[in-house]
Write an enzyme that holds these catalytic residues in place. Structure first.
Site, PDB file in Angstrom:
ATOM      1  N   PRO A 102       0.818  -1.203   0.000  1.00  0.00           N
ATOM      2  CG  PRO A 102      -0.212  -1.210   2.078  1.00  0.00           C
ATOM      3  CD  PRO A 102       0.899  -1.814   1.319  1.00  0.00           C
ATOM      4  CD  GLU A 103       2.488   3.150  -4.425  1.00  0.00           C
ATOM      5  OE1 GLU A 103       2.668   4.341  -4.736  1.00  0.00           O
ATOM      6  OE2 GLU A 103       2.591   2.219  -5.230  1.00  0.00           O
ATOM      7  NE  ARG A 126       6.986 -10.653  -0.327  1.00  0.00           N
ATOM      8  CZ  ARG A 126       7.458  -9.893  -1.310  1.00  0.00           C
ATOM      9  NH1 ARG A 126       6.629  -9.138  -2.002  1.00  0.00           N
ATOM     10  NH2 ARG A 126       8.734  -9.870  -1.580  1.00  0.00           N
TER      11      ARG A 126
END
Length: 276
Positions: free
Chosen positions: A2-3, A112
């Site tokens: 996400p940005e 991750r």
DNA sequence: AAGAGACCCTGGATGC
DNA sequence: TGCATCCAGGGTCTCT
């Protein structure tokens, strides 16, 4: 993953569900998610506290607690937030769970294991070195010109440097450079004042549009209720390798810049010779 | 100081 | 089907 637009969207959706809800217990499913303090202290200091204010800085989510300490979360590539009923089964990648007083769980899920949680007295310890918010008045062409001066690195890499401007990631860097018609490999210090102004405006426009669309969902990004964003339908170059440029039809090209996939139109984003 | 690259992880997609 | 390789929206660390 996400940005800025995705982090803001997630935080906006999350906040009403967690605000002023005492944390009855913390389940540290995977201890490595905690950066500081040590995991045992992290859980102890959070238990019984409640979030009284939320904020975003760059891609970090900030939660001010009722004892004036701050919980800070970063989702990195695959982090997600959910608020679910406490008796819902855990998912395989749930890493950190806050049991809230109203009987629901605030869960941080992260395939991750890159995402991190911090608990600090002063948020500057984590976000103090970040550059200005791209949608704030502090991010203007004069500022960008000043920080790009004499820099030889590719402009794409510099846009991803969170100390220069906070919140831009791989998607919006490529999209902003296309909108400003600047080649991603152009050395930062060689941009003209006109290009710097165009780039500043392009960044603000792209991020504002993406916020309105609730972010870009390529695979992992989900809002806390599981729904997806819509800005993926507006992407002009990102992950469109070989497809026609929306402006001129030239096939979009993919290169690697600073180890990151980079997409651009070789016809409209020309690499200029270095001026002397 | 600034820039390039390795590294941290897991799993999906693709190729043979 | 099985195996190898590449790829992923981020950030930090080391080396030069």
């Amino acid at each position: 993953m996400p940005e800025l637009p995705e982090v803001q969207t997630i935080l906006d959706a999350l906040t009403p569900h967690i605000l002023h809800q005492p944390i009855r217990a913390v389940a540290l499913v995977w201890r490595g998610v905690v950066d500081r303090p040590e995991p045992t202290l992290f859980s102890a200091w959070l238990t019984g506290r409640q979030v009284v204010h939320t904020a975003r800085r760059g891609k970090y989510m900030l939660f001010r607690l009722d004892n004036d300490r701050w919980l800070i979360l970063h989702l990195r590539m695959t982090g997600k937030m959910r608020v679910v009923d406490a008796h819902e089964p855990w998912r395989p990648h749930d890493r950190l769970i806050f049991h809230l007083a109203h009987g629901r769980d605030w869960r941080f899920e992260d395939q991750r294991k890159f995402g991190r949680a911090y608990l600090v007295e002063d948020p500057a310890e984590i976000v103090g070195a970040l550059g200005p918010e791209p949608l704030s008045a502090a991010f203007h062409p004069d500022y960008l010109a000043q920080v790009l001066a004499r820099r030889t690195a590719a402009i794409k890499s510099l846009l991803l440097d969170q100390r220069i401007v906070a919140g831009i990631g791989n998607i919006y860097a490529d999209e902003a450079l296309f909108r400003a018609r600047i080649h991603p490999l152009q050395p930062g210090g060689t941009l003209t004042p006109t290009e710097i102004t165009a780039l500043t405006q392009a960044i603000k426009t792209i991020l504002t549009q993406a916020l309105a669309e609730m972010g870009t969902t390529l695979r992992d990004y989900r809002r806390p209720d599981g729904s997806v964003g819509a800005f993926q339908n507006r992407l002009q170059v990102f992950r469109r390798t070989g497809q026609p440029c929306p402006s001129c039809g030239t096939p979009i090209q993919r290169i690697v810049v600073g180890g990151r996939s980079t997409h651009f139109c070789p016809q409209e984003q020309r690499l200029k010779p270095i001026e002397h």
